[in-house]
Design a protein around this motif. Sequence first.
Motif, mmCIF file in Angstrom:
data_model
loop_
_atom_site.group_PDB
_atom_site.id
_atom_site.type_symbol
_atom_site.label_atom_id
_atom_site.label_comp_id
_atom_site.label_asym_id
_atom_site.label_seq_id
_atom_site.Cartn_x
_atom_site.Cartn_y
_atom_site.Cartn_z
ATOM 1 N N LEU A 1 15.266 -5.952 7.278
ATOM 2 C CA LEU A 1 16.131 -5.012 7.045
ATOM 3 C C LEU A 1 16.902 -5.288 5.781
ATOM 4 N N SER A 2 16.671 -4.387 4.722
ATOM 5 C CA SER A 2 17.378 -4.696 3.214
ATOM 6 C C SER A 2 19.033 -4.515 3.496
ATOM 7 N N LYS A 3 19.498 -4.948 2.319
ATOM 8 C CA LYS A 3 21.067 -4.914 2.154
ATOM 9 C C LYS A 3 21.425 -3.279 2.148
ATOM 10 N N GLU A 4 20.529 -2.786 1.367
ATOM 11 C CA GLU A 4 20.926 -1.172 1.221
ATOM 12 C C GLU A 4 20.672 -0.508 2.459
ATOM 13 N N ALA A 5 19.660 -0.945 3.320
ATOM 14 C CA ALA A 5 19.483 -0.199 4.647
ATOM 15 C C ALA A 5 20.661 -0.386 5.348
ATOM 16 N N LYS A 6 21.182 -1.590 5.674
ATOM 17 C CA LYS A 6 22.464 -2.090 6.626
ATOM 18 C C LYS A 6 23.415 -1.212 5.930
ATOM 19 N N GLN A 7 23.781 -0.981 4.699
ATOM 20 C CA GLN A 7 25.055 -0.218 4.284
ATOM 21 C C GLN A 7 24.800 1.142 4.436
ATOM 22 N N ALA B 1 27.390 3.265 6.756
ATOM 23 C CA ALA B 1 28.135 4.119 6.650
ATOM 24 C C ALA B 1 27.915 5.304 7.426
ATOM 25 N N LYS B 2 26.747 5.275 7.969
ATOM 26 C CA LYS B 2 26.405 6.526 8.960
ATOM 27 C C LYS B 2 27.231 6.356 10.246
ATOM 28 N N HIS B 3 27.343 5.092 10.635
ATOM 29 C CA HIS B 3 27.826 4.911 12.268
ATOM 30 C C HIS B 3 29.355 4.260 11.962
ATOM 31 N N GLY B 4 29.543 3.605 11.043
ATOM 32 C CA GLY B 4 31.039 3.094 10.923
ATOM 33 C C GLY B 4 31.989 4.143 10.092
ATOM 34 N N LYS B 5 32.983 3.600 9.432
ATOM 35 C CA LYS B 5 34.060 4.377 8.709
ATOM 36 C C LYS B 5 33.362 4.576 7.445
ATOM 37 N N ASP B 6 33.012 3.401 6.770
ATOM 38 C CA ASP B 6 32.308 3.417 5.306
ATOM 39 C C ASP B 6 31.025 2.460 5.345
ATOM 40 N N LYS B 7 30.557 2.331 4.051
ATOM 41 C CA LYS B 7 29.585 1.242 4.035
ATOM 42 C C LYS B 7 30.101 -0.274 4.162
ATOM 43 N N ASN B 8 31.428 -0.489 4.053
ATOM 44 C CA ASN B 8 31.788 -1.676 3.949
ATOM 45 C C ASN B 8 32.272 -2.221 5.351
ATOM 46 N N THR C 1 31.921 -3.174 8.452
ATOM 47 C CA THR C 1 30.921 -3.720 9.286
ATOM 48 C C THR C 1 31.263 -4.433 10.483
ATOM 49 N N GLY C 2 32.638 -4.294 10.956
ATOM 50 C CA GLY C 2 33.113 -4.750 11.858
ATOM 51 C C GLY C 2 33.352 -3.804 13.050
ATOM 52 N N SER C 3 33.219 -2.348 12.970
ATOM 53 C CA SER C 3 33.381 -1.416 13.902
ATOM 54 C C SER C 3 32.258 -1.700 14.958
ATOM 55 N N ALA C 4 32.870 -1.310 16.111
ATOM 56 C CA ALA C 4 32.082 -1.417 17.278
ATOM 57 C C ALA C 4 30.513 -0.567 17.050
ATOM 58 N N GLU C 5 31.009 0.541 16.492
ATOM 59 C CA GLU C 5 29.821 1.509 16.448
ATOM 60 C C GLU C 5 28.901 0.827 15.320
#
Length: 89
Positions: free
Chosen positions: A3-9, A13-20, A22-26
């Motif tokens: 999984l690339s860095k861009e794919a993770k971001q 971004a889709k499931h969290g609040k923004d691309k940074n 990374t700690g949200s449960a979703e």
Amino acid sequence: MYLSKEAKQDMFAKHGKDKNDTGSAEGQIALFTQRIEHLTAHLKNNRKDYNTERSLVMLVGKRRSLLDYLTKKDVLRYRAIVKELGLRK
């Protein structure tokens, strides 16, 4: 890594609040789901890879813990993430 860095971001971004965020449960549940799908596909070809099997079981447990946390904290967020990822049928 698979999984690339861009794919993770994009995933965060889709499931969290923004691309940074990374700690949200979703975001974490979405990342764990992606990893679980990857490991499941690996285990279909390599049935005797017991270390990967153990990792898969631990990931499923972590995801279950986060889902339980969301159930207690906010049921609407839990239902939304389950529906987005298609975890329940």
